[in-house]
Design a protein around this motif. Structure first.
Motif, PDB file in Angstrom:
ATOM      1  N   VAL A 138      29.738  42.198  21.257  1.00 28.58           N
ATOM      2  CA  VAL A 138      28.341  42.467  20.913  1.00 28.58           C
ATOM      3  C   VAL A 138      27.976  43.869  21.361  1.00 28.58           C
ATOM      4  N   HIS A 139      26.919  44.413  20.744  1.00 25.38           N
ATOM      5  CA  HIS A 139      26.387  45.705  21.142  1.00 25.38           C
ATOM      6  C   HIS A 139      25.816  45.596  22.560  1.00 25.38           C
ATOM      7  N   TYR A 140      26.086  46.603  23.379  1.00 23.30           N
ATOM      8  CA  TYR A 140      25.680  46.547  24.784  1.00 23.30           C
ATOM      9  C   TYR A 140      24.172  46.388  24.941  1.00 23.30           C
ATOM     10  N   GLU A 141      23.379  47.135  24.159  1.00 25.93           N
ATOM     11  CA  GLU A 141      21.922  47.105  24.290  1.00 25.93           C
ATOM     12  C   GLU A 141      21.261  46.177  23.280  1.00 25.93           C
ATOM     13  N   HIS A 142      21.876  46.007  22.128  1.00 23.41           N
ATOM     14  CA  HIS A 142      21.299  45.163  21.071  1.00 23.41           C
ATOM     15  C   HIS A 142      22.273  44.012  20.805  1.00 23.41           C
ATOM     16  N   THR A 143      22.155  42.967  21.599  1.00 23.91           N
ATOM     17  CA  THR A 143      23.136  41.887  21.546  1.00 23.91           C
ATOM     18  C   THR A 143      23.094  41.087  20.244  1.00 23.91           C
ATOM     19  N   GLU A 144      22.078  41.308  19.419  1.00 21.63           N
ATOM     20  CA  GLU A 144      22.048  40.627  18.132  1.00 21.63           C
ATOM     21  C   GLU A 144      23.034  41.258  17.144  1.00 21.63           C
ATOM     22  N   LYS A 145      23.508  42.472  17.473  1.00 23.12           N
ATOM     23  CA  LYS A 145      24.484  43.161  16.623  1.00 23.12           C
ATOM     24  C   LYS A 145      25.883  42.767  17.091  1.00 23.12           C
TER      25      LYS A 145
END
Length: 318
Positions: A138-145
């Motif tokens: 997952v994306h470190y700052e945007h975990t929905e990505k």
């Protein structure tokens, strides 16, 4: 009626490695599928041994491996003794299964996800309440990505308490099957008997369903687990003793150095150095002792390497 423990290598593979309907039910109950459309409807068993293309590379064996009609692969492991090396092995095996989907002329968009389901009979996250741990990219700052590809699930069986989880019926039933059925079970809980899939699994682990040779192999499995637990505990004890000794020596050295260069700075440096050296020494001695004992038991070098993390050439010199 006497049951065998379904967590043993022989029984686990008999239940989930020979009955597609049962492993399908287990996967759908325990994997993090968001919609019914994602659930598994059929599977094809794959070889449990992941043989490398290059003979110089590492071979690996899993408990159960299969794929569905969409090409998604599923690896299921039952692990009795937790170690950091097991976690790394899970990532290694899932990654190997993922990259080996494609030949040289295939496009990357043909890649399908790999799900690794790992049932662990020890607590390895004592500071966390939940028993279910799901890892993915997952994306470190945007975990929905999310980058879809590898899905790693670890379940701490000792943490599971059925009265706390009533919203997922099949998940609860399968985890009860794995945590409540053992050699001491004379009468299975009625809730398990009433479910057709779990009832079928119970029939597979009845002692009467096994040959004398299989029962002997079952007993040897538990003997090896007891030995492994003893060796691991011995290594941990030596590791702790090494830490305490290193800490004490480092503290003494730090105090002495602090008298000359400044009490506070010397104590901090000495304590840190002693702690690091003690940890390293204690861990190395513990691993060497475990490997030496396993060699004396006649285990192959590659199995010892997987259990201890030591290189085969190091083990060969012990």
């Amino acid at each position: 009626m006497r049951y065998l423990d379904p967590k043993a290598d022989l029984t686990f593979k008999k239940v989930f490695g020979e009955h597609p309907d049962l492993v399908i039910s287990l996967l759908n109950a325990l994997l993090p599928f968001d919609t019914p459309e994602e659930e598994v409807t059929s599977i094809e068993y794959l070889p449990a041994e992941l043989v490398p293309d290059n003979p110089l590379r590492k071979d690996s064996i899993v408990d159960v491996r299969c794929k569905d009609a969409r090409g998604r692969q599923f690896i299921v492991e039952m692990q009795m003794v937790w170690s950091r090396e097991f976690q790394m092995r899970v990532l290694f095996n899932a990654s190997k299964a993922y990259v080996r989907q494609l030949g040289k002329s295939h496009d990357y968009d043909l890649l399908q996800p790999v799900y690794s389901l790992n049932l662990v009979n020890e607590i390895f996250e004592p500071d966390m309440e939940q028993y279910y741990h799901y890892y993915r990219l997952v994306h470190y700052e945007h975990t929905e990505k999310v980058i879809d590809g590898l899905h790693l699930v670890f379940i701490e069986l000792p943490k599971f308490k059925p009265h706390n989880y009533s919203e997922k019926k099949m998940q609860v039933l399968w985890l009860r099957f794995l945590t409540e059925i053992s050699e001491q079970t004379r009468q299975a809980p009625q809730e398990l008997l009433d479910n057709p899939e779990v009832n079928k699994a119970l029939a597979e682990v009845e002692e009467s369903a096994f040959t004398d040779a299989e029962l002997e192999g079952y007993d040897k499995f538990w003997d090896s687990i007891r030995v492994e637990c003893t060796l691991v505990n011995s290594a941990l004890r030596r590791y702790k003793e090494g830490m305490e000794k290193g800490f004490a020596e480092g503290r003494a050295e730090g105090i002495e150095k602090g008298r000359a260069e400044g009490m506070e700075k010397g104590r901090a440096e000495g304590m840190e150095k002693g702690r690091a050296e003690g940890m390293e020494k204690g861990l190395a001695e513990g691993k060497a002792e475990v490997a030496r004992n396993l060699r004396q038991m006649g285990l192959p070098v590659d199995a010892i390497a997987r259990a201890t993390g030591l290189a085969p050439e190091v083990i060969g010199k012990l």
